[in-house]
Design a protein around this motif. Sequence first.
Motif, mmCIF file in Angstrom:
data_model
loop_
_atom_site.group_PDB
_atom_site.id
_atom_site.type_symbol
_atom_site.label_atom_id
_atom_site.label_comp_id
_atom_site.label_asym_id
_atom_site.label_seq_id
_atom_site.Cartn_x
_atom_site.Cartn_y
_atom_site.Cartn_z
ATOM 1 N N LYS A 141 0.843 -1.203 0.000
ATOM 2 C CA LYS A 141 0.000 0.000 0.000
ATOM 3 C C LYS A 141 0.883 1.261 0.000
ATOM 4 N N ILE A 142 0.533 2.212 -0.871
ATOM 5 C CA ILE A 142 1.259 3.493 -0.891
ATOM 6 C C ILE A 142 0.296 4.636 -0.598
ATOM 7 N N ASP A 143 0.869 5.807 -0.328
ATOM 8 C CA ASP A 143 0.056 6.999 -0.104
ATOM 9 C C ASP A 143 -0.221 7.645 -1.456
ATOM 10 N N VAL A 144 -1.401 7.372 -1.972
ATOM 11 C CA VAL A 144 -1.709 7.883 -3.303
ATOM 12 C C VAL A 144 -1.939 9.394 -3.314
ATOM 13 N N THR A 145 -1.959 9.980 -2.137
ATOM 14 C CA THR A 145 -2.160 11.441 -2.116
ATOM 15 C C THR A 145 -0.841 12.188 -2.264
ATOM 16 N N LEU A 146 0.290 11.450 -2.226
ATOM 17 C CA LEU A 146 1.573 12.135 -2.453
ATOM 18 C C LEU A 146 1.597 12.700 -3.872
ATOM 19 N N PRO A 147 2.245 13.866 -4.061
ATOM 20 C CA PRO A 147 2.282 14.434 -5.417
ATOM 21 C C PRO A 147 3.050 13.541 -6.378
ATOM 22 N N GLY A 148 2.652 13.587 -7.641
ATOM 23 C CA GLY A 148 3.292 12.774 -8.660
ATOM 24 C C GLY A 148 4.646 13.324 -9.057
ATOM 25 N N ARG A 149 5.278 12.608 -9.919
ATOM 26 C CA ARG A 149 6.573 12.994 -10.451
ATOM 27 C C ARG A 149 6.458 14.352 -11.133
ATOM 28 N N LEU A 150 7.374 15.275 -10.827
ATOM 29 C CA LEU A 150 7.306 16.632 -11.362
ATOM 30 C C LEU A 150 7.796 16.669 -12.804
ATOM 31 N N PHE A 151 6.942 17.178 -13.694
ATOM 32 C CA PHE A 151 7.397 17.482 -15.040
ATOM 33 C C PHE A 151 7.498 18.989 -15.162
ATOM 34 N N LEU A 152 8.652 19.498 -15.507
ATOM 35 C CA LEU A 152 8.835 20.931 -15.588
ATOM 36 C C LEU A 152 8.046 21.441 -16.798
ATOM 37 N N GLN A 153 7.017 22.220 -16.507
ATOM 38 C CA GLN A 153 6.175 22.740 -17.590
ATOM 39 C C GLN A 153 6.253 24.253 -17.582
ATOM 40 N N GLY A 154 6.599 24.832 -18.705
ATOM 41 C CA GLY A 154 6.608 26.282 -18.814
ATOM 42 C C GLY A 154 5.225 26.783 -19.167
ATOM 43 N N HIS A 155 5.103 28.100 -19.208
ATOM 44 C CA HIS A 155 3.797 28.698 -19.461
ATOM 45 C C HIS A 155 3.876 29.633 -20.645
ATOM 46 N N ARG A 156 2.849 29.612 -21.445
ATOM 47 C CA ARG A 156 2.791 30.537 -22.576
ATOM 48 C C ARG A 156 2.380 31.903 -22.067
ATOM 49 N N HIS A 157 2.875 32.934 -22.722
ATOM 50 C CA HIS A 157 2.482 34.296 -22.362
ATOM 51 C C HIS A 157 1.002 34.496 -22.713
ATOM 52 N N PRO A 158 0.248 35.166 -21.837
ATOM 53 C CA PRO A 158 -1.190 35.310 -22.128
ATOM 54 C C PRO A 158 -1.462 35.965 -23.487
ATOM 55 N N LEU A 159 -0.608 36.890 -23.897
ATOM 56 C CA LEU A 159 -0.841 37.526 -25.209
ATOM 57 C C LEU A 159 -0.673 36.519 -26.331
ATOM 58 N N SER A 160 0.289 35.642 -26.150
ATOM 59 C CA SER A 160 0.556 34.624 -27.145
ATOM 60 C C SER A 160 -0.602 33.621 -27.188
ATOM 61 N N LEU A 161 -1.136 33.296 -26.011
ATOM 62 C CA LEU A 161 -2.275 32.371 -25.952
ATOM 63 C C LEU A 161 -3.498 32.966 -26.627
ATOM 64 N N VAL A 162 -3.746 34.245 -26.314
ATOM 65 C CA VAL A 162 -4.931 34.879 -26.881
ATOM 66 C C VAL A 162 -4.768 35.062 -28.385
ATOM 67 N N GLN A 163 -3.554 35.396 -28.796
ATOM 68 C CA GLN A 163 -3.325 35.530 -30.238
ATOM 69 C C GLN A 163 -3.616 34.203 -30.942
ATOM 70 N N GLU A 164 -3.133 33.128 -30.345
ATOM 71 C CA GLU A 164 -3.374 31.813 -30.955
ATOM 72 C C GLU A 164 -4.873 31.513 -31.006
ATOM 73 N N GLU A 165 -5.563 31.894 -29.925
ATOM 74 C CA GLU A 165 -7.002 31.629 -29.890
ATOM 75 C C GLU A 165 -7.738 32.430 -30.970
ATOM 76 N N ILE A 166 -7.347 33.696 -31.104
ATOM 77 C CA ILE A 166 -7.961 34.533 -32.150
ATOM 78 C C ILE A 166 -7.676 33.924 -33.519
ATOM 79 N N GLU A 167 -6.431 33.523 -33.716
ATOM 80 C CA GLU A 167 -6.060 32.928 -35.005
ATOM 81 C C GLU A 167 -6.896 31.686 -35.290
ATOM 82 N N GLU A 168 -7.070 30.856 -34.270
ATOM 83 C CA GLU A 168 -7.828 29.616 -34.474
ATOM 84 C C GLU A 168 -9.267 29.923 -34.892
#
Lengths: 340, 811
Positions: free
Chosen positions: A92-119
Amino acid sequence: MEQQLKSLRQEAEATMAQVADLESLNELRVKYLGKKGVLTGILRNMGGLSPEERPKIGMLANQVRDALEGLFSGKEAELKQKAKADRLGREKIDVTLPGRLFLQGHRHPLSLVQEEIEEIFLGMGFQIAEGPEIESDYYNFEALNIPKDHPARDMQDSFYVTEEILLRTHTSPVQIRTMEKLFPSLPVKVICPGRVFRKDDDATHSPMFNQVEGLVVDKGISLADLKGILLEFARQMFGPERQIRLRPSFFPFTEPSAEVDVSCMLCGGEGCRICKGSGWIEILGSGMVHPHVLKMGGYNQDEVTGFAFGMGIERIAMLKYGIDDMRYLYDNDLRFLRQF
Amino acid sequence: MRVGYKWLKELVDVNLEPQVLADKMTMAGIAVETVENLAQGLDRVVVGEITAMEKHPNADKLWICQVNTGSEPRQIVTGAQNLKTGDKVPVALDGANLPNGVSIKPAKLRGVSSNGMLCSISELNLDPADWPEESREGILILQPDAPVGQDFAVYLGIDDYVLELELYPNRADCLGMINVAREVAAITGAQLKLPPWADGAEPELPAGEKQVKVSIEDPELCRRYTGMLIEDVRIGDSPAWMKQRLAAAGMRSINNLVDITNYVMLEMGQPLHAFDFDTLGGGEIIVRRANAGEKLVTLDKAERSLDESMLVIADSQVPVGLAGVMGGLDSEVIDKTRTIMLEAAHFAGANIRRTSRSLGLRSEASLRFEKGVNAANLLAVQGRVAELVLQLGAGRPVGPVVDSYPVQVPPVSISLNTARVNEVLGLNLEDAQIESILAPLGFKLEWTEKGRLQVHVLPYRADLNLEVDLIEEVARLHGFDKIGTTLPSGNTTLGKRSEEQKLKLRARHLLANCGFSEVINFSFTGPRALDRLGLPPEHPWRQEIKLMNPLRDELSLMRTSLIPGLLETAARNVSRRNVDLALFELGYVFFPADKEMKSLPEEAYKLAGLAMGVIPKAWNHPQTEMDFYFVKGALENLFGELGADNCSFAAAEDIPFMHPGRTAAVMVRGKKAGFVGEIHPDVQESYELPGKAYIFELDGSQLFEASGARAEFAPIPRFPAVTRDMALLVDAEIPVEKVYRSIRRAGGNLLREVRLFDIYQGAQVPAGKKSVAFSLVYQSGEKTLTDEEISALHNKIKKTLDQEFGAELRQ
């Protein structure tokens, strides 16, 4: 002998009941049923039996063997089952422990919105066109029906590199460049996102910001088509309940021109802090392409019409994410960027 | 333009709530920015008279006043000490909410009831400059004739609203009340009530003693010039009504003559200028271009150097005014002026704009001339001035008004195709509807044939010249809200990103997925940005394009690299204790295409990133320092996922701001396309970064050109793969990639995969050597390889490495 076999069976059964692990069970199996086991030992004395007794005892011995074998395998299965259950319990393990960390960067909100407008516009059949950020006076102004010394130049205070070259003050020059490139094909149907520059710097103006321009040129394009496309955009961007409203305005490169308001996404038009009580939020400028501009782009102003619009990505992003100060967008504080 | 509502109502019979009118105007293209209630906070403030006063029995400094406010007398307690019985004062009654935020309620002050408040200038938010000095302290004492009980706002003449118009550059006609009234009539259908002078002819005036001679030397820059003499000038005060209207429009009263010129400008949109006629040499006005080197001291007492591009008003010798921008000091109207020459003229907007810009001198007049005034109406303007001068007793206008009008502009007449109106707007209007929509503009309309309306535009609407201008009139007067929504019905088009656009977007996603967060930095930078990198003057990044008119020094150059922006962003984050960073930016940098900047600059798309600090420890992994290989790994991942073939890394020692031993040039198809590495400690210091930072910058076009390799299927081998490890000692100096390539070459196509799994330098290894260990995977597509075959190949590789590097096998 018969008695021996019977008591063997009883004894084995009793011992087996005590066994708690597979190893002991195996030992026991060897002890009773092995080649040198108790049963074999008893049967070795069969020679001393009468011929009549022999098959009887032999049969009995086989019965005892079969019975014990059955008991042993039953017990074995039971112990294996138990061992597995024990292992699962231990694992038995503690399933509430956090999972393996994957380093995820974030898109700039302007870039996200631009992509959304483009789509959204890609989905309506628009292509994406681009143009230089440092432009000639011709493309930025003259071809857009803004001659030298025209008061409309005041609407956009510009950064100049030479008398004839400047940082583009809007994405509208891409309209002309696109028409020049595509002429004579129809329809022209593009959006042009990109950085633009104006000589402003305060809480609500940045000397650099981002726009998306739209241009449609074809036979029979009308202001109603402009309204239709923008309504669709507003609903995709801000929700299916949105309405739009056009207010007459002035841009030298469109006529008629209109500012476009969208019904407030926060209050739905009732009036609130975001829409300053009006129920409407201004999101873009638009209009029917001015005949002079069509001509500059190479098209025959009597045969085709078109519409154009331009919006500030910053404004859309601020509305969408509830960002209340434009300066966050260029400050690039990690605590800000991480939120998107 | 500030439009007083009462004034407007004199000119057009409109009876809407001010805000309702404002909304209608906005929706018809005359944007009303704000509706200001001039009497804001003066509701329930009236004129009162103090009929009796006595000292408060329980307070030394309080007075109990009996005040007549028109209805029943009321008792008010005040602390003011400047009052006496009989004074007229502003009284705030119960329920008033004063501009300073005070609400008035009945109260008891030290046991005495008080019903209202006597007010001071500041409590009413009035401008002290409008009042005599003795009124500025204590309660405001009004003129003895102030009518008791009158609303205080009415008494002040400010019971009014002001509509502040935000006019677009094409609607300069609405910089005059007469034309605003016309517009309001067209929008609301209300009846116009224009006075006769609005379109008056030349005024009939008695002949004067003097005459002015006017000549226009440059009719292109001055289309028309009219001059009227006013003799026996009597400078004095203006009447209250005129002052109030000027004030509501945002102008201060100066004297009767200046006020008349400003007032007529507000009425008719035409800037006027008054010269002291007796100062004009030769009694003459010449409208000409300035001579190079000519100078003029303008009304603001500054000496201006003129050039031939500028239009001046000159007398027979020297310039006496900068046409349309500002008058000269020497011809200014002063108290002892006897005769005035009043100018009403039309100057070319573009020229006025250029002059005003090049001198940095803007005025009410120049702003209006820039946007265009109505040349056709100048005699009516002179007539209106003459009328007001007589009405105010400010002088004696004399005739004839001199009118020089060398080139008359023919009236504009536009043929409107009604089918075109419907086509452009997406409407289905009948001809009669279009006629009735345009009719309120007051233009003469003629049907030349069915579907063809000839519109004779009046000259004050200089913005109407083309058919499309009229289509816009139809749209805005009919209402944009009555236009439906359709979608373009032409050929279907494919909405799709270009290959390069796809790659740019994909790169953004990939870098974010590798842990880098996207930043957007300004495209401009400052002269010190590259100094911080310690770049020598001849470095290519130093060829920055300069802005002629930057906002500030730090924003005066166009960036030639994304690196300084990233480092500044990192430093800013560090100053806020965000020290573990992985950032990237994609965008353009700029280089001059030629020295003289004759053609547009080159714009190069760059991808850049920065990583510093650590990936913090967690319960299931230790803290990891950001390092060269973190960034390199991200790039390898980027190249792989973009399908960029032939990307490699080669040691680069020559980048001045990078660590010489920890930097690689990124090679794309054999050409340098950027770099990745650790920043030089000097740079780290200059940005005050707390630790090492790793950066990269790549050229987008090189990368994207090499990208997009199409994946091609290779059959999955049916025969087993065998893995053998190989550990060897080589000189520490030898780049591992060289070893790797040798293994590859020697292994041929049976060697499917080579993976470096360990590298070690230290105690177990002789000095100057390093241990490198690879896993080699052997596999054939045709058969199961035998042990012997594999061993033979493995040994062949060993032998090759021994020959090439003197590699010694470790056991």
